[in-house]
Design an enzyme around this catalytic site. Structure first.
Site, mmCIF file in Angstrom:
data_model
loop_
_atom_site.group_PDB
_atom_site.id
_atom_site.type_symbol
_atom_site.label_atom_id
_atom_site.label_comp_id
_atom_site.label_asym_id
_atom_site.label_seq_id
_atom_site.Cartn_x
_atom_site.Cartn_y
_atom_site.Cartn_z
ATOM 1 N N GLU A 19 35.081 42.729 83.112
ATOM 2 C CA GLU A 19 36.261 42.335 83.878
ATOM 3 C C GLU A 19 36.285 43.153 85.169
ATOM 4 O O GLU A 19 35.975 44.346 85.124
ATOM 5 C CB GLU A 19 37.533 42.603 83.071
ATOM 6 C CG GLU A 19 37.572 41.790 81.775
ATOM 7 C CD GLU A 19 38.833 42.027 80.947
ATOM 8 O OE1 GLU A 19 39.723 42.763 81.413
ATOM 9 O OE2 GLU A 19 38.924 41.472 79.847
ATOM 10 N N ILE A 49 51.497 42.109 67.731
ATOM 11 C CA ILE A 49 51.156 40.886 68.477
ATOM 12 C C ILE A 49 50.739 39.776 67.511
ATOM 13 O O ILE A 49 51.180 38.624 67.648
ATOM 14 C CB ILE A 49 50.061 41.198 69.519
ATOM 15 C CG1 ILE A 49 50.622 42.149 70.591
ATOM 16 C CG2 ILE A 49 49.537 39.902 70.165
ATOM 17 C CD1 ILE A 49 49.603 42.718 71.547
ATOM 18 N N ARG A 67 40.493 42.085 73.152
ATOM 19 C CA ARG A 67 39.607 42.731 74.110
ATOM 20 C C ARG A 67 38.253 42.026 74.047
ATOM 21 O O ARG A 67 37.826 41.588 72.955
ATOM 22 C CB ARG A 67 39.393 44.217 73.762
ATOM 23 C CG ARG A 67 40.566 45.104 74.090
ATOM 24 C CD ARG A 67 40.761 45.262 75.609
ATOM 25 N NE ARG A 67 41.832 46.181 75.952
ATOM 26 C CZ ARG A 67 43.098 45.822 76.193
ATOM 27 N NH1 ARG A 67 43.459 44.557 76.115
ATOM 28 N NH2 ARG A 67 44.000 46.728 76.527
ATOM 29 N N ILE A 101 42.814 37.094 72.811
ATOM 30 C CA ILE A 101 43.768 37.772 73.707
ATOM 31 C C ILE A 101 43.730 39.277 73.408
ATOM 32 O O ILE A 101 44.645 40.018 73.780
ATOM 33 C CB ILE A 101 45.208 37.217 73.566
ATOM 34 C CG1 ILE A 101 45.638 37.101 72.101
ATOM 35 C CG2 ILE A 101 45.318 35.848 74.211
ATOM 36 C CD1 ILE A 101 46.190 38.309 71.496
ATOM 37 N N HIS A 120 42.734 37.906 82.065
ATOM 38 C CA HIS A 120 43.351 39.083 81.416
ATOM 39 C C HIS A 120 44.769 39.294 81.967
ATOM 40 O O HIS A 120 45.051 40.294 82.630
ATOM 41 C CB HIS A 120 42.502 40.351 81.607
ATOM 42 C CG HIS A 120 42.905 41.447 80.625
ATOM 43 N ND1 HIS A 120 42.057 42.453 80.224
ATOM 44 C CD2 HIS A 120 44.071 41.670 79.960
ATOM 45 C CE1 HIS A 120 42.697 43.250 79.374
ATOM 46 N NE2 HIS A 120 43.913 42.800 79.211
#
Ligand code: DGY
Length: 313
Positions: free
Chosen positions: A261, A155, A232, A230, A279
């Site tokens: 969350e 990523i 955790r 982006i 998220h």
């Protein structure tokens, strides 16, 4: 007879139909007596289908003596005891290759939205303030801005590719310098933050990175700095981040992930200098289908004794 698979979390419809066709699926996710269900079906299954959020403990792994693969339909897998899998020669696969482009796009979207004040500008335009008050305040350019990427995996590299095209000046931090990556490696996170206008977190969650971005790193990023997460919520000391944002020691945060969350701390969400996303970095139809397909394809490779597509351990 079809091979038997334990399901901790179901997948998208098209992939699910393929799983139903090829395997006998045991729905642990729907079982009321989980322990009884595992005792009855666990030993028959060589595979588990799950996502990164469902807990898979050592005890569960040990209740499945024939287990060979856990196919996880997410990039992150903090809820899975990977050591227990490795100790029992069980392979884990994730879906980073299927989602890295959407997640990188989200990082860029958050970065642009925050640097250009998109959310405030939308309100300014739709409320009529533009006509009443005149020109919206000047914002900050992306081109030429210094970008620090924390975590240069699949990523992080997809983010770097996009940001290089936008003319950003890129450096990165990670556990170690990555072979084949030409961007400058900075071995100290606080030093990277100090030399960055934008710090993007793309590193794996879990205990190894808990609170990695601490008060010192946030202060180093500074009053003109932007933190984009982006990865955790656990990667950042969230209390320190709220404090730094409140006091202006940190300029702005653009966040896809949070400690709590789906109910992030209101002390964070009510701040004026945050840009928030729920998220949902991989939350497109195309990518969720591709992630689910990768689970199906990894299982097919496993049962055919071929190399797995995206093994983690
Ligand atoms: C992932 O794939 O890890 C996403 O963050 C969804 O959990």
């Amino acid at each position: 007879m079809k091979p038997e698979v334990l399901v901790l979390a179901p997948t998208r419809p098209r992939a699910w139909a393929q799983l139903e066709e090829a395997y006998t699926l045991h729905r642990y996710d729907e079982a009321e007596d989980k322990a009884g269900f595992l005792a009855e079906h666990g030993p028959k299954c060589r595979a588990i289908v799950t996502n990164g959020h469902e807990t898979l403990t050592r005890q569960m792994v040990e209740a499945m003596p024939n287990l060979g693969i856990v196919a996880c339909s997410s990039a992150g897998y903090e809820a899975i005891d990977v050591d227990a899998l490795t100790d029992n020669s069980v392979k884990l696969t994730n879906t980073s290759p299927a989602l890295c482009d959407d997640v990188a796009d989200t990082a860029v979207m958050l970065m642009l939205a925050a640097r250009r004040g998109l959310i405030d500008a939308h309100a300014y335009t739709s409320s009529g303030d533009w006509g009443r008050k005149g020109m919206f305040p000047l914002q900050h350019a992306i081109k030429g801005a210094r970008l620090g990427i924390v975590g240069m995996g699949t990523i992080g590299q997809a983010i770097a590719a996009r940001c290089a095209v936008m003319g950003m000046d890129i450096a990165y931090f990670g556990r170690r310098k990555k072979p084949g990556i030409d961007y400058p490696y900075v071995a100290d996170l606080t030093a990277l933050a100090a030399q960055s206008d934008v710090l993007v977190l793309a590193i794996a969650g879990g205990d190894a990175t808990r609170g990695l971005v601490d008060a010192a790193a946030l202060d180093a990023l500074g009053p003109d700095g932007l933190l984009v997460n982006i990865a955790r919520g656990t990667v950042v000391d969230e209390a320190a981040m709220i404090d730094a944002l409140k006091s202006g020691r940190l300029g702005r945060a653009a966040l896809d992930v949070y400690l709590n969350e789906p109910e992030p701390d209101p002390a964070l969400t009510c701040l004026p200098n945050v840009t928030l996303y729920p998220h949902h970095a991989s939350g497109t139809v195309e990518t969720r289908d591709a992630m689910a397909q990768m689970v199906v394809d990894n299982l097919a490779e496993f049962y055919a004794n071929r190399p797995l597509l995206s093994a983690v351990n």
